[in-house]
Structure formats: structure tokens, C-alpha cells
Design an enzyme around this catalytic site. Structure first.
Site, PDB file in Angstrom:
ATOM      1  N   ASP A 367       0.840  -1.204   0.000  1.00  0.00           N
ATOM      2  CA  ASP A 367       0.000   0.000   0.000  1.00  0.00           C
ATOM      3  C   ASP A 367       0.873   1.251   0.000  1.00  0.00           C
ATOM      4  O   ASP A 367       2.045   1.229  -0.403  1.00  0.00           O
ATOM      5  CB  ASP A 367      -0.972  -0.067   1.202  1.00  0.00           C
ATOM      6  CG  ASP A 367      -2.274   0.658   0.947  1.00  0.00           C
ATOM      7  OD1 ASP A 367      -2.296   1.891   1.105  1.00  0.00           O
ATOM      8  OD2 ASP A 367      -3.276   0.015   0.569  1.00  0.00           O
ATOM      9  N   ASP A 368       0.330   2.328   0.482  1.00  0.00           N
ATOM     10  CA  ASP A 368       0.944   3.660   0.463  1.00  0.00           C
ATOM     11  C   ASP A 368       2.326   3.672   1.129  1.00  0.00           C
ATOM     12  O   ASP A 368       2.578   2.920   2.069  1.00  0.00           O
ATOM     13  CB  ASP A 368      -0.004   4.595   1.244  1.00  0.00           C
ATOM     14  CG  ASP A 368       0.266   6.049   0.994  1.00  0.00           C
ATOM     15  OD1 ASP A 368       1.230   6.373   0.305  1.00  0.00           O
ATOM     16  OD2 ASP A 368      -0.529   6.865   1.503  1.00  0.00           O
ATOM     17  N   ARG A 444      -5.712  16.265   3.363  1.00  0.00           N
ATOM     18  CA  ARG A 444      -4.704  15.260   3.716  1.00  0.00           C
ATOM     19  C   ARG A 444      -3.310  15.702   3.229  1.00  0.00           C
ATOM     20  O   ARG A 444      -2.527  14.893   2.737  1.00  0.00           O
ATOM     21  CB  ARG A 444      -5.057  13.899   3.114  1.00  0.00           C
ATOM     22  CG  ARG A 444      -4.479  12.746   3.902  1.00  0.00           C
ATOM     23  CD  ARG A 444      -4.525  11.452   3.121  1.00  0.00           C
ATOM     24  NE  ARG A 444      -4.082  10.351   3.967  1.00  0.00           N
ATOM     25  CZ  ARG A 444      -3.642   9.196   3.517  1.00  0.00           C
ATOM     26  NH1 ARG A 444      -3.609   8.940   2.236  1.00  0.00           N
ATOM     27  NH2 ARG A 444      -3.255   8.252   4.354  1.00  0.00           N
ATOM     28  N   LYS A 477      -3.979  -1.074  -6.734  1.00  0.00           N
ATOM     29  CA  LYS A 477      -5.014  -0.373  -5.963  1.00  0.00           C
ATOM     30  C   LYS A 477      -4.840   1.112  -6.266  1.00  0.00           C
ATOM     31  O   LYS A 477      -3.812   1.698  -5.924  1.00  0.00           O
ATOM     32  CB  LYS A 477      -4.837  -0.649  -4.473  1.00  0.00           C
ATOM     33  CG  LYS A 477      -5.819   0.093  -3.584  1.00  0.00           C
ATOM     34  CD  LYS A 477      -5.585  -0.287  -2.124  1.00  0.00           C
ATOM     35  CE  LYS A 477      -6.404   0.527  -1.165  1.00  0.00           C
ATOM     36  NZ  LYS A 477      -6.050   0.245   0.242  1.00  0.00           N
ATOM     37  N   TRP A 478      -5.836   1.700  -6.903  1.00  0.00           N
ATOM     38  CA  TRP A 478      -5.780   3.102  -7.352  1.00  0.00           C
ATOM     39  C   TRP A 478      -6.603   3.925  -6.373  1.00  0.00           C
ATOM     40  O   TRP A 478      -7.816   3.853  -6.366  1.00  0.00           O
ATOM     41  CB  TRP A 478      -6.336   3.177  -8.759  1.00  0.00           C
ATOM     42  CG  TRP A 478      -6.440   4.519  -9.391  1.00  0.00           C
ATOM     43  CD1 TRP A 478      -6.853   5.675  -8.829  1.00  0.00           C
ATOM     44  CD2 TRP A 478      -6.168   4.837 -10.759  1.00  0.00           C
ATOM     45  NE1 TRP A 478      -6.850   6.694  -9.734  1.00  0.00           N
ATOM     46  CE2 TRP A 478      -6.437   6.207 -10.939  1.00  0.00           C
ATOM     47  CE3 TRP A 478      -5.731   4.087 -11.866  1.00  0.00           C
ATOM     48  CZ2 TRP A 478      -6.282   6.847 -12.172  1.00  0.00           C
ATOM     49  CZ3 TRP A 478      -5.580   4.729 -13.081  1.00  0.00           C
ATOM     50  CH2 TRP A 478      -5.850   6.099 -13.228  1.00  0.00           C
ATOM     51  N   ASP A 479      -5.902   4.687  -5.561  1.00  0.00           N
ATOM     52  CA  ASP A 479      -6.549   5.431  -4.481  1.00  0.00           C
ATOM     53  C   ASP A 479      -6.808   6.878  -4.897  1.00  0.00           C
ATOM     54  O   ASP A 479      -6.265   7.373  -5.899  1.00  0.00           O
ATOM     55  CB  ASP A 479      -5.615   5.389  -3.258  1.00  0.00           C
ATOM     56  CG  ASP A 479      -6.344   5.542  -1.936  1.00  0.00           C
ATOM     57  OD1 ASP A 479      -7.522   5.932  -1.941  1.00  0.00           O
ATOM     58  OD2 ASP A 479      -5.708   5.288  -0.885  1.00  0.00           O
ATOM     59  N   MET A 480      -7.591   7.592  -4.112  1.00  0.00           N
ATOM     60  CA  MET A 480      -7.930   8.997  -4.404  1.00  0.00           C
ATOM     61  C   MET A 480      -8.454   9.566  -3.092  1.00  0.00           C
ATOM     62  O   MET A 480      -9.516   9.169  -2.645  1.00  0.00           O
ATOM     63  CB  MET A 480      -9.002   8.977  -5.492  1.00  0.00           C
ATOM     64  CG  MET A 480      -9.360  10.307  -6.082  1.00  0.00           C
ATOM     65  SD  MET A 480     -10.595  11.123  -5.075  1.00  0.00           S
ATOM     66  CE  MET A 480     -10.942  12.526  -6.037  1.00  0.00           C
ATOM     67  N   CYS A 527     -10.347   2.906  -5.354  1.00  0.00           N
ATOM     68  CA  CYS A 527     -10.445   3.218  -3.935  1.00  0.00           C
ATOM     69  C   CYS A 527     -10.451   4.733  -3.841  1.00  0.00           C
ATOM     70  O   CYS A 527      -9.830   5.412  -4.663  1.00  0.00           O
ATOM     71  CB  CYS A 527      -9.215   2.641  -3.224  1.00  0.00           C
ATOM     72  SG  CYS A 527      -9.033   3.172  -1.514  1.00  0.00           S
ATOM     73  N   ASP A 549     -13.113   2.285   4.265  1.00  0.00           N
ATOM     74  CA  ASP A 549     -11.974   2.162   5.179  1.00  0.00           C
ATOM     75  C   ASP A 549     -12.410   1.543   6.502  1.00  0.00           C
ATOM     76  O   ASP A 549     -11.569   1.200   7.329  1.00  0.00           O
ATOM     77  CB  ASP A 549     -11.363   3.540   5.449  1.00  0.00           C
ATOM     78  CG  ASP A 549     -10.296   3.894   4.429  1.00  0.00           C
ATOM     79  OD1 ASP A 549      -9.881   2.996   3.679  1.00  0.00           O
ATOM     80  OD2 ASP A 549      -9.894   5.071   4.375  1.00  0.00           O
TER      81      ASP A 549
HETATM   82  C1  DGJ Z   1      -7.036   5.381   1.903  1.00  0.00           C
HETATM   83  C2  DGJ Z   1      -7.390   3.973   1.588  1.00  0.00           C
HETATM   84  O1  DGJ Z   1      -8.767   3.794   1.679  1.00  0.00           O
HETATM   85  C3  DGJ Z   1      -6.632   3.040   2.514  1.00  0.00           C
HETATM   86  O2  DGJ Z   1      -7.014   1.715   2.281  1.00  0.00           O
HETATM   87  C4  DGJ Z   1      -5.157   3.226   2.299  1.00  0.00           C
HETATM   88  O3  DGJ Z   1      -4.799   2.810   1.011  1.00  0.00           O
HETATM   89  C5  DGJ Z   1      -4.796   4.673   2.523  1.00  0.00           C
HETATM   90  N1  DGJ Z   1      -5.596   5.557   1.752  1.00  0.00           N
HETATM   91  C6  DGJ Z   1      -3.340   4.895   2.189  1.00  0.00           C
HETATM   92  O4  DGJ Z   1      -3.001   6.201   2.241  1.00  0.00           O
END
Ligand code: DGJ
Length: 740
Positions: A367-368, A444, A477-480, A527, A549
Site C-alpha cells: 500500500d501507500d 490530507r 489499488k488506485w486510491d484517491m 479506492c 476504510d
Molecule cells: C485510503 C485507503 O482507503 C486506505 O485503504 C489506504 O490505502 C490509505 N488511503 C493509504 O493512504
């Protein structure tokens, strides 16, 4: 499935075994809606369904047609200002400042299959006989504009997909101020409206109210579909239940600002409008240019809310999601986020991965925190190069080591964002959405990149391509993680700033498309700080989405239950996480956490090394259970049985296509004492089949669906099994297998 077109009466009738949709051209040329609902016989003339009246204060455009007022007629794509005083579907600002338009019929085309919408997500067909499409063309000669309304009816299911395209065919510049994807005027308002609302960590709770005169609406102005409201709404009759009755779903295949509204007029006509939110939207159409709206999907069922959801699930699972992973059971993954947050190095990751492998996990997801200066959430976004101090051999090296353990490797990215503390921002401070001389609001600690600018998308694509190309990556996993503010682009002219919200989303879609094309084997999971972009638009690119989350089992039952109204089980990212739960502090049994997470993609969000030996053995059993049953769970027919929003107990089930197998998930929030006798009526079974319910005995499908499955503890003990443990937050899975 057929589309009738009656030339003499200018009537169109789209129908299949489930639905009919009838329209006609008015004497004034506008397209009017006559009927939508259960399939009916065709006839050449349905004009008796055109209702009009002479009423005070109404306007009548044609002398000699005293009953024909646009205020009373149900229309297909109305505009305000020529007699209809309700909200319109289209608004076109013309050179002389007028916003009045009148689109009148000019022709139609019927084709097999369904054309794609360029640059936009949409449902599709795999062979032309799966659907038929009607395109009705209307023109406004004064404005010099052409409107094409597209209607696709699928062979199977009560489904109609709609969109609109507006083209400037004149000699002046036009400005589109509103372009909805769907308008539907329904003859009455005896409906309950259900929307899916929430916030971070409590997404998509169903909220219901009765429609009444006035406007009911949900919308997003956050630049993405949002945690707060979802681009999906249901109208159901007051007596409709999960199992019976009439229900319609309005789903918008789009990930940006949206609006879905129901406007009930004093004559109780309900106007449903679905589309891009007209607030903060405008689009300049130069000569010859056209604007294509995203697609809206209308589903209809007489088999209750479950029937409506199942229609949508099937459509989205098979004809919205694309690519290799569409029909494949999803790998069981372990994601390191809640296991380490930003505190990891390669050895720590490998340790977690080794244990994951021992417990049967198939995919390890980093992850991040793996790139640039990203040691916390204040820096590094935008610099998509592995941090050598954490991963000496980069992502390539780590992925190889993970592969050597016998696991696939997955990676987190958040490509739409930039931290001010990043090389990217230092090099290109104008590449984020911002307004000159104004504050750049942070969320954030990050800003939103301006994806309306192709050079920004190109740059990010280049960086990501390099990372992905140099490693063996099976999943992304493409987050935002923030909503859009100061939505202004340094790359656009002043008159085009109203386009930026939409152009930004088009840029997001374009990047997804390029990555998918370049790496077709990768499974994408979308995500957005949990489930802030859990929408049908995303499913076109990413077959699964991180649902929330909030990984607490009790909360997850609610979130997954609410999400299931509009989205298939296989699209819901769902993981077992540690206790005390990181979001709520609640301690739930490991078994309950697994029993909830099975109804989704299934994975782990913790360091399994931290579990006791006994718990690790449990995890091995749970992983094995999911492997054995994921085809059934992810591709079976899903039924909601008992809502967690109503009672202390919640239940749902999946049934295999041939109705020989089923699994019921049964969850109780708080323990009870000296409780009532309880039975749970199942659905979707074959009434003639006798099912063996594990540890309970054998029962016919008709008994299980009508008398119900006895779930009170006393009765189950008599059968020699215990349904629920005597603790809070307990669960049980009933496994059904039809006897030969
Ligand atoms: C938000 C996501 O929903 C989490 O699962 C995780 O990937 C964090 N961001 C990481 O910054």
C-alpha cells in the site's frame, strides 16, 4: 427484444420480455414519454396516453391544440422556458443570450447492439444480438443545434441504457449549461425514494422517504461521486419488499459531480433526472463540436428490490466490467496498510508476506508509502519512483522476491494527487487545480493534479508505466484521497473553466484506459479514502472497489448490505482486519470478520504474524473455505434477507445458478437472552429440491422459503448444532447443498 417504430404515428416502442418503453412525437415536434413499465402489447397508436388539459396559467404553443401544453405532457428531453416550468434536461446558452430551446424530431436510426461512448465508461454488448439501440435525432433550427437521444434495450433483463449527444451544427458558438443523461416522466408519485448516503467509514447507508410534491435530490459537487451520496437511486412502490413488487433503479455510469432528482409536480407527475450536476458545469460548443453525456442505466423489476439489484448486478458484472478479470474468481490478498501504515521496510514486508503465503493468501499488496519522500502523508505524492532506503532493489526487486514466495504482487498508487512537498510540485506548481492568487486548499496535505491537461496525464502515465513495466505487477489499488477544490485550470481559457470538473474525470478515465491497454492482465481495484468513488463509472476500468476504510465486521455488514443494492458482490473489496478494530476500537470474533468479508473479494488487512498459532490455523481454514466457495459467492445470485438497519440480526445469501448450492450469511450484533423464536425465510431456492443444511438436517426449498429456516438457538441445539456463539458480534454461515 424489439424496437417498433410506427412511421404514421411517429411512435417508438422498445420492449423485451420484461419491459416496454413507449415514446411518441408531439404535434409540436418534441419527443413525449408515454409508458415505461412491465412489457405490454404493441400498437401503432398509443396517443390516448398523452394527457393534457386546459388549466389556468398554463401556456399552449399551438393555437387550436388547447390540450397540448408542455407543462402537462410527459417528455423525453425537456427544456425549461416554452411552457414546461419544471427542471429541464438541457439548457443551451446562445449568442444572443437566450436560453430557450425547442428540439423537434428530425429522424431516427435503429441498430443492432450498442455503440461505444468515446472516452466514457458504458455498458457494452459482446454480440449485436444482445441489444438493440434506437437513436432519435432532434434539432433546434434557431439555435443551430442537434440532439441525439440514445436508447439501448438489452435482450435480457429490464434494462434501458440512455445517453444524449448535443452538437453545434450552426454558425455561432453555443454554451451548454445543462445536459442530463436521462429524463423520465412517470405518471404518478406513489413511490418511496431510496438513496445511498453516508460519509467516510459509513458509506452507502440506505435512506428512504416517500416522494411528495416538490423536489427530492442527491448530488455531488466534490469532483467525485463521493462518500456522501452515491450516483444510484431506487424508486419503489410503498408495498414493495425485497422479494416482491415494483422497483426501478437509476444508476449513473459516472465518477464525477452528479445529480439525481425526482421533481413531483402538482398533478403528481414524477420527473426523474439523472446526469452531470448542472451546477458548476458549462461546455463551450464551437461550430461542429459535440458533447456526449455519460450513460445512465434504468432498471425495472417486478420481483422486489432483490430482483432490481440482481438485474443490475448481472449487467454490471458481465457487460460493464471488462477484461481478463471480469469472469475470474478474485485472488485472496493481503494488504499491508493496517499492518504497517508507513512504518515498513523490505524485510518487514517479506515477513508479512511469508506468513500470508503460509495461510493460503495468493496476492500480496504493498500500500501507500513506497515512493519518493513518502514517509508520512505530507510528502511524496507525484514522485512515482521507489524509495531506495526502503526497497533497495526497487519495486522490481520486491515483486520478484514476493513472486519467489509463490505470491502475486500488487501495488498501491494515487496518481491524481500531488503533495506540495514533492519533486513534481516543485517542478510544475501550476499542474494542480488552483486559482491564481488564491489559497490552494489542502486535503490530507495534498493537492489535486489537473487531469484536464493532457500533458499532466501523459507525465503521470510515463512514470507509472516505468514502475509497472519494470516489475511483475498483477494488481493495482488506485486510491484517491481528497475532494476537488479551487477547480480551475491553468491550461484552459476563461470561458472553458466550467468544463474542468468533467474534463478532469475524462482525464482520469483516459489514464485508466491507457494503463489497462498497456497492462491488460492487471487487476485494478479502485479506492477513494475507502468508498468515495464506488460508482458504476469506475467499474468499467476497475472490476473491484475498496468498499470502505471501515473494516469493523459489524459496520461492514451495514456498508456491504447498502452497497449491494446497486453493485455486485464481486465488486466489493472486503478484508479481515485486526482487533481492536482500527476505526472503531471494537473487538469482534475472527470468525465473524471472515464471515462478513467472504461476501466480497476477500482478503486480509493485518499482519498475520501477530495472531496466535490457533488464530493462524483458523485463518488457514477461512482462506481454504473462500477458495472453495468464491465462485459461488462472487458469481452466484445475491439476495438480501434481513436488513442490519432494522434489527439486531442481519442476513443475506447467495445461490448458485443451478440452485443446487447456497450460502446464507447470518449476523447478530448484540447477544440476547431468553430471546424470541426466530426463523429466516430464504429466497431463490428450488422449491422442489431438498437441501441438506450443514449441521441442521434436510429441508425442501419450499419449506425454507416459506416456513423459513429455524435460527433460534434452542431449535438448532436440538439439531445438534449451535447457530451462534453466545457472545456479541456473532455470525453463522448456513451451507446448503441440494440432495441428489
Ligand atoms: C485510503 C485507503 O482507503 C486506505 O485503504 C489506504 O490505502 C490509505 N488511503 C493509504 O493512504
Amino acid at each position: 427484444m424489439h424496437i417498433f417504430s410506427h412511421e404514421e404515428t411517429k411512435t417508438f416502442h422498445l420492449c423485451n420480455d420484461e419491459i416496454s418503453y413507449v415514446m411518441t412525437v408531439l404535434p409540436t415536434g418534441e419527443l413525449a414519454q408515454l409508458y415505461f413499465g412491465r412489457s405490454i402489447h404493441d400498437r401503432a397508436d398509443f396517443s390516448h396516453l398523452l394527457e393534457g388539459a386546459v388549466r389556468s396559467h398554463s401556456a399552449y404553443p399551438v393555437d387550436g391544440e388547447p390540450f397540448l401544453s408542455l407543462e402537462h405532457v410527459k417528455q423525453e428531453y425537456p427544456s425549461y422556458g416554452t411552457g414546461d416550468f419544471r427542471q429541464g434536461a438541457v439548457e443551451l446558452l446562445q449568442e444572443n443570450g437566450s436560453r430557450i430551446s425547442a428540439f423537434v424530431y428530425s429522424g431516427y436510426e435503429i441498430m443492432a447492439g450498442k455503440p461505444a461512448l468515446e472516452g466514457l465508461p458504458a455498458t457494452y454488448t459482446e454480440s449485436p444480438d444482445e441489444a438493440m439501440t434506437l437513436i432519435v435525432t432532434l434539432v433546434d433550427q434557431v439555435a443551430g443545434a442537434q440532439l441525439q437521444l440514445s436508447y439501448t434495450i438489452f435482450r435480457e433483463g429490464g434494462i434501458l441504457a440512455r445517453s444524449a449527444r448535443i452538437k453545434n451544427c450552426g454558425s455561432h458558438t453555443l454554451r451548454l449549461e445543462r445536459a442530463m443523461s436521462l429524463c423520465l416522466d412517470l405518471p404518478d408519485c406513489d413511490y418511496d425514494w431510496i438513496q445511498f448516503s453516508g460519509s467516510w467509514a459509513r458509506e452507502r447507508y440506505p435512506v428512504s422517504r416517500k416522494l411528495t410534491v416538490g423536489t427530492t435530490a442527491v448530488e455531488s459537487l466534490r469532483g467525485h461521486s463521493s462518500h456522501q451520496q452515491n450516483p444510484f437511486v431506487i424508486l419503489k412502490r410503498p408495498d414493495t419488499t425485497e422479494a416482491h413488487g415494483e422497483a426501478m433503479g437509476f444508476s449513473f455510469i459516472y465518477s464525477g459531480n452528479f445529480s439525481i432528482s425526482a421533481q413531483v409536480d402538482p398533478y403528481q407527475v414524477t420527473r426523474m433526472l439523472v446526469g452531470i450536476n448542472p451546477e458548476w458545469f458549462s461546455w463551450v460548443l464551437e461550430q461542429g463540436e459535440a458533447f456526449q453525456t455519460p450513460e445512465a442505466v434504468l432498471v425495472y423489476s417486478l420481483n422486489g428490490l432483490n430482483g432490481m439489484s440482481q438485474t443490475l448486478h448481472n449487467l454490471y458484472r458481465t457487460r460493464l466490467v471488462r477484461g481478463e478479470w471480469r469472469d475470474k474468481a478474485r485472488p485472496i490478498l493481503l494488504n499491508n496498510w493496517e499492518a504497517t501504515y508507513f512504518d515498513f521496510n523490505e524485510e518487514k514486508l517479506l515477513q508479512i508476506a511469508r506468513k500470508a503465503k503460509e495461510c493460503g493468501v495468493e496476492l500480496f499488496v504493498l500500500d501507500d508509502g513506497w515512493f519518493g519522500a513518502r514517509r508520512n502523508d505530507r510528502a511524496g505524492l507525484g514522485d512515482w519512483v521507489a524509495a531506495k532506503e526502503l526497497l533497495p532493489e526497487g519495486i522490481g526487486g520486491l515483486s520478484r522476491k514476493i513472486n519467489e514466495l509463490g505470491l502475486m504482487f500488487g501495488l498501491w498508487i494515487e496518481p491524481e494527487m500531488v503533495n506540495p512537498d514533492s519533486d513534481l510540485y516543485r517542478a510544475h506548481p501550476d499542474w494542480c487545480l488552483h486559482v491564481p492568487e488564491r489559497t490552494r486548499s489542502l486535503g490530507r496535505g495534498q493537492l489535486v493534479l489537473d487531469y484536464s491537461r493532457p500533458e499532466v496525464v501523459d507525465h503521470i502515465y510515463g512514470m507509472l508505466y516505468k514502475v509497472i513495466h519494470e516489475a511483475n505487477i498483477s494488481y493495482i489499488k488506485w486510491d484517491m484521497n481528497r475532494s476537488l477544490t479551487e477547480c480551475w485550470s491553468a491550461g484552459a481559457a476563461p470561458e472553458r473553466q466550467g468544463e474542468i470538473f468533467h474534463r478532469h474525470i475524462l482525464g482520469v478515465y483516459a489514464l485508466y484506459e491507457r494503463l489497462i491497454k498497456a497492462f491488460p492482465h492487471i487487476l485494478f481495484e479502485s479506492c477513494a479514502g475507502g468508498g468515495a468513488r464506488f460508482d458504476a463509472g469506475m467499474l468499467y476500468y476497475a472490476p473491484q472497489a475498496w468498499t470502505s476504510d471501515d473494516t469493523d465486521a459489524v459496520e461492514r455488514v451495514k456498508i456491504q448490505y447498502g452497497t449491494s443494492y446497486g453493485y455486485p458482490v464481486v465488486s466489493m473489496g472486503s478484508h479481515v482486519s485486526a482487533v481492536p478494530n482500527h476505526q472503531l476500537g471494537r473487538i469482534t470474533p475472527l470468525k465473524t470478520r471472515a464471515d462478513v468479508a467472504y461476501f466480497g473479494t476477500y482478503g486480509y488487512e493485518l499482519d498475520l504474524n501477530r495472531l496466535s498459532d490457533q488464530e493462524q490455523q483458523e485463518v488457514c481454514r477461512y482462506t481454504a473455505f473462500m477458495k472453495e466457495n468464491r465462485e459461488l459467492i462472487q458469481f452466484g445470485t445475491f439476495y438480501r434477507l434481513q436488513s442490519p438497519f432494522e434489527k439486531n440480526v442481519a442476513a443475506w445469501m447467495v445461490v448458485s445458478e443451478d440452485r443446487t448450492r447456497a450460502i446464507v450469511g447470518y449476523y447478530r450484533t448484540l447477544n440476547t437472552v431468553n430471546d424470541c423464536f426466530t426463523r429466516l425465510r430464504l429466497q431463490g431456492l428450488d422449491p422442489e429440491k431438498c437441501y441438506c443444511v450443514k449441521d441442521m438436517g434436510s429441508f425442501y426449498g419450499d419449506e425454507l422459503m416459506n416456513a423459513g429456516l429455524v435460527t433460534s438457538e434452542r431449535a438448532s441445539e436440538k439439531q445438534g448444532g449451535t447457530v451462534l456463539s453466545s457472545s456479541d458480534f456473532s455470525s453463522h454461515l448456513f451451507l446448503l447443498q441440494a440432495n441428489e
